[in-house]
Design a protein around this motif. Structure first.
Motif, PDB file in Angstrom:
ATOM      1  N   CYS A   3      34.531  32.699  49.372  1.00  8.97           N
ATOM      2  CA  CYS A   3      34.118  32.287  48.036  1.00  8.97           C
ATOM      3  C   CYS A   3      32.871  33.018  47.561  1.00  8.97           C
ATOM      4  CB  CYS A   3      33.876  30.782  47.992  1.00  8.97           C
ATOM      5  SG  CYS A   3      35.368  29.828  48.189  1.00  8.97           S
ATOM      6  N   ASP A   4      32.121  33.650  48.486  1.00  3.66           N
ATOM      7  CA  ASP A   4      30.934  34.388  48.069  1.00  3.66           C
ATOM      8  C   ASP A   4      31.288  35.651  47.299  1.00  3.66           C
ATOM      9  OD1 ASP A   4      29.046  32.666  49.083  1.00  3.66           O
ATOM     10  OD2 ASP A   4      29.297  33.456  51.112  1.00  3.66           O
ATOM     11  N   GLY A   5      32.547  36.103  47.432  1.00  4.74           N
ATOM     12  CA  GLY A   5      32.969  37.342  46.780  1.00  4.74           C
ATOM     13  C   GLY A   5      33.102  37.188  45.279  1.00  4.74           C
ATOM     14  N   ALA A   6      33.705  38.196  44.635  1.00  6.23           N
ATOM     15  CA  ALA A   6      33.862  38.190  43.184  1.00  6.23           C
ATOM     16  C   ALA A   6      34.714  37.006  42.748  1.00  6.23           C
ATOM     17  CB  ALA A   6      34.522  39.489  42.736  1.00  6.23           C
ATOM     18  N   TYR A   7      34.771  36.785  41.414  1.00  5.21           N
ATOM     19  CA  TYR A   7      35.544  35.661  40.897  1.00  5.21           C
ATOM     20  C   TYR A   7      36.990  35.789  41.358  1.00  5.21           C
ATOM     21  CZ  TYR A   7      36.848  31.929  37.776  1.00  5.21           C
ATOM     22  OH  TYR A   7      37.286  30.737  37.288  1.00  5.21           O
ATOM     23  N   PRO A   8      37.586  34.737  41.926  1.00  6.23           N
ATOM     24  CA  PRO A   8      38.938  34.850  42.483  1.00  6.23           C
ATOM     25  C   PRO A   8      39.976  35.135  41.410  1.00  6.23           C
ATOM     26  CG  PRO A   8      38.216  32.571  42.469  1.00  6.23           C
ATOM     27  CD  PRO A   8      37.026  33.388  42.112  1.00  6.23           C
ATOM     28  N   SER A   9      41.001  35.927  41.782  1.00 10.49           N
ATOM     29  CA  SER A   9      42.046  36.221  40.809  1.00 10.49           C
ATOM     30  C   SER A   9      43.071  35.106  40.816  1.00 10.49           C
ATOM     31  CB  SER A   9      42.718  37.548  41.132  1.00 10.49           C
ATOM     32  OG  SER A   9      42.409  37.945  42.419  1.00 10.49           O
ATOM     33  N   LEU A  10      43.964  35.154  39.846  1.00 11.81           N
ATOM     34  CA  LEU A  10      44.998  34.123  39.755  1.00 11.81           C
ATOM     35  C   LEU A  10      46.004  34.311  40.886  1.00 11.81           C
ATOM     36  CD1 LEU A  10      45.830  33.789  35.978  1.00 11.81           C
ATOM     37  CD2 LEU A  10      44.880  32.046  37.456  1.00 11.81           C
ATOM     38  N   VAL A  11      46.366  33.207  41.521  1.00  8.50           N
ATOM     39  CA  VAL A  11      47.341  33.248  42.604  1.00  8.50           C
ATOM     40  C   VAL A  11      48.568  32.491  42.138  1.00  8.50           C
ATOM     41  CG1 VAL A  11      47.747  32.696  45.012  1.00  8.50           C
ATOM     42  CG2 VAL A  11      45.435  33.135  44.220  1.00  8.50           C
ATOM     43  N   LYS A  12      49.740  33.109  42.324  1.00  7.59           N
ATOM     44  CA  LYS A  12      50.974  32.460  41.896  1.00  7.59           C
ATOM     45  C   LYS A  12      51.502  31.595  43.023  1.00  7.59           C
ATOM     46  CE  LYS A  12      54.053  34.049  38.416  1.00  7.59           C
ATOM     47  NZ  LYS A  12      54.805  35.100  37.813  1.00  7.59           N
ATOM     48  N   LEU A  13      51.488  30.291  42.848  1.00  7.85           N
ATOM     49  CA  LEU A  13      52.014  29.403  43.883  1.00  7.85           C
ATOM     50  C   LEU A  13      53.514  29.207  43.712  1.00  7.85           C
ATOM     51  CD1 LEU A  13      49.241  26.673  44.013  1.00  7.85           C
ATOM     52  CD2 LEU A  13      49.580  28.566  45.568  1.00  7.85           C
ATOM     53  N   SER A  14      53.974  29.204  42.469  1.00  2.00           N
ATOM     54  CA  SER A  14      55.411  29.153  42.196  1.00  2.00           C
ATOM     55  C   SER A  14      55.611  29.892  40.881  1.00  2.00           C
ATOM     56  CB  SER A  14      55.890  27.706  42.092  1.00  2.00           C
ATOM     57  OG  SER A  14      55.371  27.132  40.912  1.00  2.00           O
ATOM     58  N   ASP A  15      56.834  29.879  40.345  1.00  2.00           N
ATOM     59  CA  ASP A  15      57.098  30.613  39.111  1.00  2.00           C
ATOM     60  C   ASP A  15      56.214  30.152  37.964  1.00  2.00           C
ATOM     61  OD1 ASP A  15      58.874  32.259  40.175  1.00  2.00           O
ATOM     62  OD2 ASP A  15      60.670  31.170  39.534  1.00  2.00           O
ATOM     63  N   THR A  16      55.913  28.857  37.961  1.00  2.00           N
ATOM     64  CA  THR A  16      55.159  28.331  36.832  1.00  2.00           C
ATOM     65  C   THR A  16      53.710  28.022  37.183  1.00  2.00           C
ATOM     66  OG1 THR A  16      56.031  26.182  37.471  1.00  2.00           O
ATOM     67  CG2 THR A  16      57.128  27.303  35.647  1.00  2.00           C
ATOM     68  N   HIS A  17      53.420  27.819  38.449  1.00  2.00           N
ATOM     69  CA  HIS A  17      52.134  27.272  38.854  1.00  2.00           C
ATOM     70  C   HIS A  17      51.180  28.383  39.300  1.00  2.00           C
ATOM     71  CE1 HIS A  17      50.085  23.804  41.275  1.00  2.00           C
ATOM     72  NE2 HIS A  17      49.320  24.289  40.340  1.00  2.00           N
ATOM     73  N   MET A  18      50.049  28.500  38.626  1.00  2.00           N
ATOM     74  CA  MET A  18      49.068  29.516  39.003  1.00  2.00           C
ATOM     75  C   MET A  18      47.698  28.880  39.171  1.00  2.00           C
ATOM     76  SD  MET A  18      49.911  33.059  37.264  1.00  2.00           S
ATOM     77  CE  MET A  18      50.133  32.728  35.544  1.00  2.00           C
ATOM     78  N   VAL A  19      46.963  29.359  40.160  1.00  2.00           N
ATOM     79  CA  VAL A  19      45.638  28.805  40.410  1.00  2.00           C
ATOM     80  C   VAL A  19      44.692  29.944  40.733  1.00  2.00           C
ATOM     81  CG1 VAL A  19      46.140  28.376  42.848  1.00  2.00           C
ATOM     82  CG2 VAL A  19      44.377  27.043  41.715  1.00  2.00           C
TER      83      VAL A  19
END
Lengths: 348, 390
Positions: B354-370
């Motif tokens: 978490c100390d690194g740069a702002y995290p990119s979007l991760v696709k958990l499923s076709d619709t769900h991104m975090v």
């Protein structure tokens, strides 16, 4: 609430309280009518517990709270017994002293703080005036109260505009509890705040209650907050209490049609929850000209003929659970002295 | 941007520097917007997916204030499909309202400006990029294609004009060609009927102060519907109302949505309202989207620690807890945002990454991104994310 409690443990008893505000008009500005803001409200609160008061805006929740604290001049009718003594019988000087025991936290933390006073002074002013602590302990005491409410002592010299909404509400709470009150009216203390800040303030209020054995009258329109914080709940509609009872009974077994509608209107954070919502038609009628009979009959889905003419009497259907509705005629027992019988029920 | 002096206050010289810099940037953008007869090629573009009504693509909206640049919306990407409701949820100050105002280009000028990114709005066979469209074009979009329901029905209506006049005005301005006064009035009455006002002729003659909060909100909704828009932005439409009235308005909006087949962008901070209204949910925090997905994704499988915290901190009727969870700390100062994950300082589930740069979007499923490092192993990391590029 244990069974051993007796009536003396009621810190506050409100009996048939009425508060009317005159409407002035016509020639010579004489009184042409009354806004019946609080119309025959009776309840009691046990020491160390929280009573929630819910209802739509304009139903008289706030006026009830203010009338109990004698903040709106004289009451119109009824009794407010605080520790067994009538609040409206005190002389001005006695009332001044009593005010330290009964405090209020206002709704809007933005307008209830004097913008030109540093917060150390806001919290400490009344402490000094009432001589709560000896002069030499004054500074330490203010810092201790601030610390208890989650404020840093170095913030004493700052002004209200330097704080966020949640912190301002902490200042308001610190101001109230610095006087070592027994009873605090919380007038919508969290409705102006964000969800995450709201949780912090609710937890703070609960911690303080445990630590100092405070009694709260918690006024709110948010049913989920009231359910979380209260031991007993009163539901108000147009100046009257339509239902009172222990929190779990009100929320699990709501009896009055208004309570049922109010509960079903709360949105749940579950996208697949398809509940049978009771949508109330229309708006709350004017308290200056309330409908005859049961005040709720104009919006009630279960309205009967008798509702339009006769005001329902308060009936106790379960221990401590009372409702004013014609649907329950002949069930339970009619309640005459509204404040005492709940204690009988508890003792039994 | 000038550095802050040690005591946290800006010197006069620094403020002058900042405002000179701000004026240069804002007047440049303003002049670009004010041009007339702009060739279509500049702002007409293609939708990525023709089933979407609106596509937000890496939108940055900044406010150039004298204390520094406030990055209110800092790289927001999400789509609003045709005929669906997208709920945007977050705390106050997280940029949800500014996102919607960016779509309308109604930002407070000259300080508020969209500086980067694209907002593509579907107008049938082509798309208009709102960020590049000049004021001329925007005026035709507003009201006709996109309309807005504001938070406070008390302040959204003009107190000195009758309800009828105010609704008439909207129709006359946007849809009034070849219509007589009687036609317009007939349309207004029809609209008032649609939003469930019983005494339409009477209300037509009334002033806003004669109506209750719920009625006023119905009028505001009627005004928003006046020109059959394809896209309705509802900015906290029920926050100022009681629960019982809120239930009425939500019911009305749900019925209307089926009738007029418009997309709705529903902004609120109440998770309960979102669950009831939205098909898709976008969770925003400090100007960025931290999680997005269908309502089921967000409410049954919340992934981002902020979403989880938000859900836990709200008391729910019928669910008893001893102590509410409260997210520690507070939202970071919008002028000096950290360069790591904005939520890290308040997060209790931090890992070393978490100390690194702002995290990119991760696709958990076709619709769900975090957007969280904890899911880097589980999901597919979107390569084009804004965080890693910085």
């Amino acid at each position: 609430m244990s069974d051993t409690m007796n009536q003396d443990d009621n810190i506050l008893e409100v009996k048939h309280l009425k508060k009317y505000f005159p409407i002035q008009g016509g020639f010579f500005n004489h009184t042409v009518g009354y806004v019946k803001a609080v119309d025959d409200v009776s309840f009691s609160i046990k020491r160390g517990t929280t009573m929630g008061l819910v209802g739509e805006s304009g139903c008289g929740k706030t006026t009830t709270g203010r009338t109990i604290l004698r903040l709106d001049g004289e009451k119109t009718f009824g009794d407010v017994l605080f520790n067994g003594k009538e609040v409206y019988d005190f002389s001005n000087k006695e009332m001044n002293e009593k005010r330290t025991e009964m405090q209020i936290i206002f709704q809007d933390p933005f307008s209830s703080l004097q913008p030109r006073m540093p917060i150390g002074e806001i919290i400490g002013e009344a402490v000094r005036e009432h001589g709560i602590v000896p002069d030499k302990d004054y500074d330490a005491y203010v810092e201790k109260v601030m610390d208890e409410c989650g404020l840093q002592p170095f913030q004493k010299q700052r002004y209200p505009h330097e704080f966020s909404g949640g912190q301002r509400q902490r200042i308001c709470i610190a101001r109230a509890i610095a006087l070592k009150p027994e009873f605090v009216v919380c007038d919508e203390p969290v409705s102006a705040l964000d969800v995450s800040i709201q949780a912090q303030i609710i937890n703070l209020l609960k911690d303080l209650q445990e630590k100092r054995n405070l009694t709260y009258l918690f006024i709110s329109h948010d049913l989920s907050v009231v359910e979380h914080i209260s031991d007993t709940v009163g539901v108000m509609y147009l100046g009257s209490l339509v239902e009172t009872g222990p929190t779990d009974r009100i929320f699990n077994n709501p009896l009055h049609p208004y309570t049922q509608a109010l509960l079903s209107a709360v949105p749940t954070p579950d996208p697949n929850a398809h509940m049978n919502r009771i949508v109330l038609e229309g708006n709350i009628p004017s308290p200056a000209n309330p409908p005859a009979g049961c005040k709720f009959h104009t919006r009630c889905a279960k309205c009967m003929e008798c509702c339009k003419t006769d005001a329902p009497e308060v009936r106790e259907l379960e221990p401590g659970h009372r409702v004013a509705c014609h649907l329950y005629n002949g069930q339970g027992k009619a309640v005459e002295d509204v404040t005492s019988s709940s204690n009988d029920a508890d003792e039994a | 941007m000038a550095n802050k002096s040690k005591d946290g206050y800006l010197s006069r010289k620094e403020i002058r520097e900042i405002s000179r810099y701000n004026r240069k940037i804002t007047s440049e953008i303003e002049n670009k917007n004010k041009r007339k007869n702009v060739p279509e090629s500049e702002y007409v573009c293609e939708m990525k997916d023709s089933n979407n009504e609106v596509e937000f693509d890496n939108v940055h909206t900044y406010f150039f204030t004298d204390a520094g640049t406030v990055k209110s919306v800092d790289g927001v990407t999400f789509d609003i499909p045709k005929g669906k409701t997208v709920g945007v949820v977050g705390e106050s100050g997280c940029g949800k309202s500014v996102t919607s105002l960016s779509l309308m280009k109604l930002l407070q000028r000259p300080q508020g400006q969209i500086v980067e990114g694209a907002i593509r709005f579907n107008v049938g066979d082509k798309a208009i990029d709102v960020t590049k469209a000049p004021d001329e074009v925007m005026q035709k979009l507003r009201g006709n294609e996109i309309s807005m329901i504001f938070q406070e029905p008390m302040t959204a209506l003009n107190p000195v004009f009758r309800i009828g006049e105010q609704v008439d005005e909207v129709i006359e301005l946007h849809d009034g060609q070849g219509k007589t006064k009687e036609d317009i009035k007939r349309r207004t009455i029809e609209l008032l009927q649609i939003v469930g006002i019983a005494n339409t002729e009477g209300v037509y003659q009334m002033y806003p102060h004669e109506l209750s909060g719920g009625m006023r909100q119905r009028i505001v909704i009627a005004m928003a519907l006046a020109c059959n828009p394809k896209m309705i932005i509802a900015d906290e439409p029920t926050t100022a109302l009681d629960v019982t009235i809120q239930a009425q308005i939500l019911e009305l909006l749900k019925n209307l949505k089926d009738k007029i087949n418009a997309s709705i962008m529903f902004i609120t901070h109440d998770l309960g309202v979102i669950a009831e209204m939205a098909d898709y949910v976008v969770v925003m925090y400090a100007g960025r989207v931290v999680e997005q997905g269908t309502a089921e994704d967000i409410f049954y499988h919340p992934a981002h620690p902020y979403t989880i915290g938000l859900m836990d901190s709200k008391p729910v009727v019928g669910k008893k807890v001893d102590k509410l969870y409260s997210i520690p700390g507070k939202v970071p100062n919008p002028i000096n945002m950290p360069n790591y994950c904005y939520f890290k300082d308040r997060c209790e589930k931090c890992i070393d990454k978490c100390d690194g740069a702002y995290p990119s979007l991760v696709k958990l499923s076709d619709t769900h991104m975090v957007s969280c490092y904890r899911y880097y192993e589980e999901g597919v990391v979107e390569s084009k994310s804004e965080g890693d590029a910085q």
